[in-house]
Design an enzyme around this catalytic site. Structure first.
Site, PDB file in Angstrom:
ATOM      1  N   CYS A  84       2.072  -7.235  -6.766  1.00  0.00           N
ATOM      2  CA  CYS A  84       0.806  -6.547  -7.061  1.00  0.00           C
ATOM      3  C   CYS A  84       0.509  -6.478  -8.551  1.00  0.00           C
ATOM      4  O   CYS A  84      -0.594  -6.113  -8.949  1.00  0.00           O
ATOM      5  CB  CYS A  84       0.816  -5.154  -6.453  1.00  0.00           C
ATOM      6  SG  CYS A  84       1.105  -5.206  -4.675  1.00  0.00           S
ATOM      7  N   CYS A 210      -3.529   5.121   2.324  1.00  0.00           N
ATOM      8  CA  CYS A 210      -3.220   3.715   2.030  1.00  0.00           C
ATOM      9  C   CYS A 210      -4.444   2.995   1.484  1.00  0.00           C
ATOM     10  O   CYS A 210      -5.560   3.196   1.972  1.00  0.00           O
ATOM     11  CB  CYS A 210      -2.764   2.993   3.295  1.00  0.00           C
ATOM     12  SG  CYS A 210      -1.390   3.799   4.150  1.00  0.00           S
ATOM     13  N   LYS A 331      -7.148   2.586  -4.005  1.00  0.00           N
ATOM     14  CA  LYS A 331      -7.420   3.341  -2.785  1.00  0.00           C
ATOM     15  C   LYS A 331      -8.854   3.147  -2.297  1.00  0.00           C
ATOM     16  O   LYS A 331      -9.074   2.918  -1.104  1.00  0.00           O
ATOM     17  CB  LYS A 331      -7.150   4.834  -3.062  1.00  0.00           C
ATOM     18  CG  LYS A 331      -7.436   5.768  -1.923  1.00  0.00           C
ATOM     19  CD  LYS A 331      -6.448   5.597  -0.798  1.00  0.00           C
ATOM     20  CE  LYS A 331      -6.997   6.024   0.536  1.00  0.00           C
ATOM     21  NZ  LYS A 331      -7.891   5.072   1.170  1.00  0.00           N
ATOM     22  N   HIS A 335      -7.886  -3.520  -3.069  1.00  0.00           N
ATOM     23  CA  HIS A 335      -6.665  -4.084  -3.656  1.00  0.00           C
ATOM     24  C   HIS A 335      -6.463  -5.544  -3.236  1.00  0.00           C
ATOM     25  O   HIS A 335      -5.582  -5.861  -2.449  1.00  0.00           O
ATOM     26  CB  HIS A 335      -5.476  -3.214  -3.240  1.00  0.00           C
ATOM     27  CG  HIS A 335      -4.166  -3.596  -3.853  1.00  0.00           C
ATOM     28  ND1 HIS A 335      -4.050  -4.252  -5.071  1.00  0.00           N
ATOM     29  CD2 HIS A 335      -2.894  -3.384  -3.420  1.00  0.00           C
ATOM     30  CE1 HIS A 335      -2.760  -4.434  -5.333  1.00  0.00           C
ATOM     31  NE2 HIS A 335      -2.046  -3.936  -4.349  1.00  0.00           N
TER      32      HIS A 335
END
Lengths: 388, 119
Positions: A84, A210, A331, A335
């Protein structure tokens, strides 16, 4: 003395995109070119981030492919992969290249597709994300990435009394901020009660704790501080710290400390001659609500154990004393793995130019980005400042 | 010469033995193989048999599993002799509970230890 300057920034909306990785990246790259007022002939190299294209789309050797769509074939192109933290690492290397004179002006960014447009369902994407955990000592247990951060967060809750309600406050805040970001995947008014009613993914995380699976791309034009004088709206990069921690999780002495983030932040503050107290805002890697709380402590915004109470008290909200993730964060903004790091740089650039409209942190002069990869074993922390 | 390879670790696990490595210089123990001690950078690591009993350091129940796994199931880090090992947990373990290594899981192709809450 700044290390480099960002003179152009662009990103696609994060969400669902039925276009190729190269097309996605072109959208962000051409926006960054236009923002900087440059074209391909002004750019000396491409630093490109993509984490999983080989696994998700059978698409590799992506840097020259992405470059070819936007007239950049010919210049040196390289691809980065650090889970990430992929494009933050590309950014770090781009800053180093212009600082040392290897290149004058470079394009740096990333692209990724994680939604079902790839043809992959949740179970397959969950498996691919889990490839960043230890292949031999973690993956065989069935550990997932929500699981990795659940383990860290649960220990944090055990040590400090952090609560599920405090986690939910992070989700409520970031969704509220996302409403004001036209490039965000999500954004809405919600409540702690509503968050706590969503289904459990890996306790203590519920669905609303998530980040989503997103598609998207981001890009910035980085140049030397000398050359930046000739651009309309340069923003300085005064520090980029990059640290790693041992893998697997069990070998980390105190896993929830996210030591690599602490080390990277210390480097970035040291390079820039700044402290956490001087930062007007931070974009941090909130892949899960608990990750934001741990990040807020690792970068020194709050004392260890105070991240949860601070979120609950609204200290990290747009109008708080320590604003975190005004963009909506991972969030709510979304992402798309390889695009996330430079998307944080895009947000810092807009905030420090005063162009962030309804999510603008008033008078922001110094800002920090925290981009974490894998089980927190990689973190890149960047400090940017209004040009003096 | 490696004190412990993954193949040796996995074979021992299948036979019911949990192996790790201990640094003979600083004394730190790891529940997985390393060639160099992360703590003191010594190469003098020796193979060590870890105890079957441990204490849950952290745990979570995975409700949304990856491909090839059937959920829900509980995963956690178990402290054994100062080292932490990632494991599957049975019996509803909470942080601080004593658990015993008593089975091996092979759903993911490679073996993983299973710890059960002590009666």
């Amino acid at each position: 003395m700044p290390r480099a300057s960002v003179v152009g920034a662009g990103m696609t909306k994060f969400g669902v995109h039925d276009s190729t990785l190269s097309e996605l990246f072109a959208g962000a790259a051409l926006s960054a070119f236009d923002d900087a007022g440059v074209g391909p002939d002004d750019v000396d190299a491409l630093y490109f981030g993509n984490a999983m294209g080989g696994q998700t789309e059978n698409d590799t050797h992506l840097a020259p492919k992405a470059a070819s769509r936007i007239g950049l074939a010919g210049v040196p192109c390289q691809r980065y992969e650090d889970a990430c933290a992929t494009s933050a690492n590309a950014f770090k290397n781009a800053v180093h290249a212009v600082e040392t004179g290897v290149h004058d002006t470079v394009l740096v960014g990333g692209a990724e597709r994680c939604t079902p447009v790839t043809g992959l369902g949740t179970d397959e994407m969950t498996r691919i994300f889990a490839s960043a955990s230890d292949r031999h000592y973690e993956q065989p247990t069935g550990l997932t990435f929500p699981g990795v951060f659940a383990l860290l967060t649960k220990r944090h809750m055990h040590e400090y009394g952090t609560t599920e309600e405090q986690l939910a406050h992070v989700a409520v805040k970031n969704h509220a901020n996302g409403q004001f970001n036209p490039n965000a995947h999500f954004g809405k008014e919600t409540t702690v009660e509503e968050v706590l009613e969503t289904p459990v993914i890996a306790d203590p995380f519920r669905l609303m704790d998530c980040c989503p699976f997103s598609d998207g791309a981001s890009a910035v034009v980085v140049t030397s501080t000398d050359r930046a004088d000739s651009f309309d709206a340069p923003v300085d990069v005064s520090g980029v710290g990059h640290a790693t921690d041992v893998v697997p999780l069990g070998a980390k002495p105190v896993p929830h400390h996210t030591q690599a983030a602490r080390d990277a932040a210390a480097q970035a503050y040291d390079q820039s001659g700044t402290t956490a107290d001087e930062m007007d805002l931070a974009e941090v890697h909130d892949c899960f609500t608990g990750a934001e709380i741990m990040a807020s402590e690792a970068i020194g915004f709050f004392e260890d154990g105070e991240g949860g109470p601070a979120a609950e008290a609204g200290r990290s909200a747009l109008d708080g004393d320590r604003p975190i993730n005004p963009s909506g964060g991972l969030k709510a903004k979304g992402h798309p793995i390889g695009a996330t790091g430079t998307a944080q740089i895009v947000e810092l650039t807009e905030q420090l130019r005063g162009d962030a409209e309804d999510r603008q942190i008033s008078g922001a002069e110094k800002a920090l980005a925290h981009n974490l990869g894998g089980d927190a074993a990689t973190t890149v922390v960047t400090v940017m400042e209004v040009r003096g | 010469m490696s004190a412990l390879t993954h193949e040796q670790w996995a074979e021992a696990l299948r036979e019911g033995d949990l192996l790790g490595v201990t640094c003979t210089d600083c004394g730190r123990t790891y529940a997985t193989p390393f060639l160099v001690c992360d703590e003191c950078k010594s190469r003098d690591l020796e193979r060590t048999a870890l105890p079957r009993e441990g204490v849950v350091y952290s745990e979570t129940t995975i409700q949304v599993p990856p491909r090839d796994f059937d959920g829900p199931y509980q995963v956690g880090m178990v402290e054994v002799d100062g080292a932490k090992v990632m494991a599957r947990l049975e019996g509803g373990a909470a942080i601080g509970d004593r658990v015993v290594f008593d089975d091996v899981l092979e759903e993911g192709g490679d073996p993983a230890p299973v710890f059960r809450v002590e009666e």
